[in-house]
Design a protein around this motif. Structure first.
Motif, short mmCIF file in Angstrom:
data_model
loop_
_atom_site.label_atom_id
_atom_site.label_comp_id
_atom_site.label_asym_id
_atom_site.label_seq_id
_atom_site.Cartn_x
_atom_site.Cartn_y
_atom_site.Cartn_z
N LEU A 146 0.84 -1.19 0.00
CA LEU A 146 0.00 0.00 0.00
C LEU A 146 0.88 1.24 0.00
O LEU A 146 1.62 1.48 0.96
CB LEU A 146 -0.91 0.01 1.23
CG LEU A 146 -1.86 -1.19 1.39
CD1 LEU A 146 -2.62 -1.08 2.70
CD2 LEU A 146 -2.83 -1.26 0.21
N GLU A 147 0.82 2.01 -1.06
CA GLU A 147 1.67 3.20 -1.17
C GLU A 147 0.92 4.44 -0.72
O GLU A 147 -0.29 4.58 -0.95
CB GLU A 147 2.15 3.37 -2.61
CG GLU A 147 3.02 2.23 -3.12
CD GLU A 147 3.51 2.48 -4.52
OE1 GLU A 147 3.13 3.52 -5.11
OE2 GLU A 147 4.28 1.65 -5.04
N ARG A 148 1.64 5.33 -0.09
CA ARG A 148 1.05 6.60 0.34
C ARG A 148 1.26 7.64 -0.77
O ARG A 148 2.11 8.51 -0.69
CB ARG A 148 1.68 7.06 1.65
CG ARG A 148 1.34 6.13 2.81
CD ARG A 148 1.50 6.80 4.14
NE ARG A 148 1.03 5.94 5.22
CZ ARG A 148 0.62 6.37 6.40
NH1 ARG A 148 0.63 7.67 6.68
NH2 ARG A 148 0.22 5.52 7.33
N THR A 149 0.45 7.49 -1.78
CA THR A 149 0.51 8.41 -2.92
C THR A 149 -0.88 8.97 -3.18
O THR A 149 -1.89 8.41 -2.72
CB THR A 149 1.00 7.68 -4.19
OG1 THR A 149 0.13 6.59 -4.49
CG2 THR A 149 2.42 7.16 -4.00
N ILE A 153 -2.41 9.69 2.01
CA ILE A 153 -1.20 10.21 2.64
C ILE A 153 -1.23 10.12 4.15
O ILE A 153 -0.23 10.47 4.79
CB ILE A 153 -0.97 11.68 2.22
CG1 ILE A 153 -2.20 12.53 2.59
CG2 ILE A 153 -0.67 11.78 0.73
CD1 ILE A 153 -2.00 14.02 2.34
N ASN A 154 -2.34 9.69 4.74
CA ASN A 154 -2.37 9.61 6.19
C ASN A 154 -2.85 8.25 6.67
O ASN A 154 -3.29 7.40 5.87
CB ASN A 154 -3.21 10.74 6.80
CG ASN A 154 -4.67 10.67 6.37
OD1 ASN A 154 -5.20 9.61 6.06
ND2 ASN A 154 -5.33 11.83 6.37
N ASP A 155 -2.79 8.03 7.97
CA ASP A 155 -3.13 6.72 8.54
C ASP A 155 -4.58 6.35 8.27
O ASP A 155 -4.89 5.19 7.96
CB ASP A 155 -2.88 6.73 10.05
CG ASP A 155 -1.40 6.78 10.39
OD1 ASP A 155 -0.57 6.60 9.48
OD2 ASP A 155 -1.07 7.02 11.57
N LEU A 156 -5.49 7.30 8.41
CA LEU A 156 -6.91 6.99 8.25
C LEU A 156 -7.20 6.39 6.88
O LEU A 156 -7.89 5.38 6.77
CB LEU A 156 -7.74 8.26 8.44
CG LEU A 156 -9.24 8.09 8.14
CD1 LEU A 156 -9.91 7.25 9.21
CD2 LEU A 156 -9.92 9.44 8.00
N LEU A 157 -6.68 7.01 5.83
CA LEU A 157 -7.01 6.59 4.48
C LEU A 157 -6.39 5.25 4.11
O LEU A 157 -6.78 4.62 3.13
CB LEU A 157 -6.58 7.67 3.49
CG LEU A 157 -7.33 9.00 3.67
CD1 LEU A 157 -6.70 10.10 2.84
CD2 LEU A 157 -8.80 8.84 3.31
#
Length: 328
Positions: A146-149, A153-157
């Motif tokens: 799972l990439e933060r792109t 960009i945050n923990d919730l999403l």
């Protein structure tokens, strides 16, 4: 105050482990100025919930201290709609912070009737199975790819994307069925039991793991376990040693009911350490004596063994238990 509302752009697959209808579930995350300080002001709070058959994201970012109360009033008005909150380490941080801040601002908050699903605690058993050096949320995201792109960009999403990890917990709980088994290793090789199984729930990412007792690999619904065995002569210790005599010259015991047939000078009362029968063969290690009879090299040994014979290969439930007890 900054308020963000938008549709969550991915599908969310809720599993059987969360037995609530989707409309009764909300994902929660919040942030404070100093992590670990439960009395610190909330600087961010976010929810993901189902509304009109669509997963919605709502995020509050107070810009002024007095806006925190307005944010919490809005959150409190939404929470009665839900029966279950999903979060990561929320039992230790998010929920205590939320409770303390509402109390400090004299706002009514009652979470007693709401189920709390803390993914950090739920996935703790996976640390050993999947070889995580740490159990922080980023480690789980990296494992699943799972990439933060983009907006993620945050923990919730990222929280909904962690739910497939429940499939690995099903494996640890015995959620598989044995399809075949065979004994490996000739007379001059170390023996091993090869077990093939099918998972009841497919896993999202393949993995393998070396254990002291064997090696396992898993991909989608296919599961294989190679269990290392030994060739040896081991001992089964009778628990009722008071009913036996030990014959030192023969290194064996006899029941007291037939002891009169042996010259008293050739027999001794058996003790816990001498009351055994010996068996030569192929043995498989047990982490605990879940299967009987359990064999040992010595009575004080922590490792015990079960006898490996052809009958074992014809008992799927026993083979299943061999794998299950090696994993727990």
């Amino acid at each position: 105050m900054i308020l963000q509302n938008f549709t969550f752009p991915r599908a969310i697959a809720l599993l059987d482990e969360i037995p609530y209808p989707p409309e009764k579930i909300a994902f929660l995350d919040l942030e404070t100025k100093a992590y670990g300080r439960k009395n610190s002001h909330i600087l961010y709070l976010g929810l993901i919930f189902l509304e009109n058959s669509t997963w919605q994201v709502r995020q509050w970012l107070p810009e002024e201290p007095e806006e925190e109360k307005t944010m919490l009033q809005e959150v409190i008005s939404l929470l009665p709609c839900f029966s279950c909150l999903i979060h990561y380490n929320g039992n230790s941080f998010d929920l205590p912070v939320l409770t303390k801040r509402c109390s400090a601002l004299n706002l009514p908050l009652d979470l007693s009737q709401m189920e709390s699903v803390d993914l950090y605690r739920a996935f703790a058993p996976l640390k050993k199975l999947l070889g995580f050096p740490h159990l922080d949320q980023r480690s789980l995201e990296n494992f699943l790819g799972l990439e933060r792109t983009g907006i993620f960009i945050n923990d919730l999403l990222q929280l909904p994307g962690l739910l497939p990890l429940f499939s690995y917990l099903a494996l640890l709980e015995g959620g598989f069925s044995v399809t075949s088994a065979s004994l490996k290793g000739g007379d001059s090789e170390e023996p091993a039991l090869s077990i093939q199984a099918e998972l009841l729930k497919p896993v999202p990412k393949p993995f393998s793991l070396h254990l002291p007792t064997g090696y396992l690999s898993c991909e989608e619904k296919e599961f294989g376990f190679l269990m290392y065995g030994i060739r040896d002569t081991l001992k089964y210790f009778y628990p009722d040693y008071q009913n036996y005599y030990y014959l030192p010259e023969e290194d064996m015991v006899i029941h007291k009911s037939i002891a009169d047939s042996v010259d008293p000078s050739y027999r001794k009362k058996a003790t816990k350490n001498t009351c055994y029968t010996k068996k030569a063969g192929i043995f498989l290690p047990q982490s605990s004596p879940w299967f009987h009879p359990a064999f040992y090299r010595d009575r004080k040994d922590k490792t015990c063994y079960l006898l490996m014979d052809d009958r074992l290969l014809q008992q799927p439930q026993l083979l299943h238990d061999c794998v299950f007890h090696s994993l727990v």
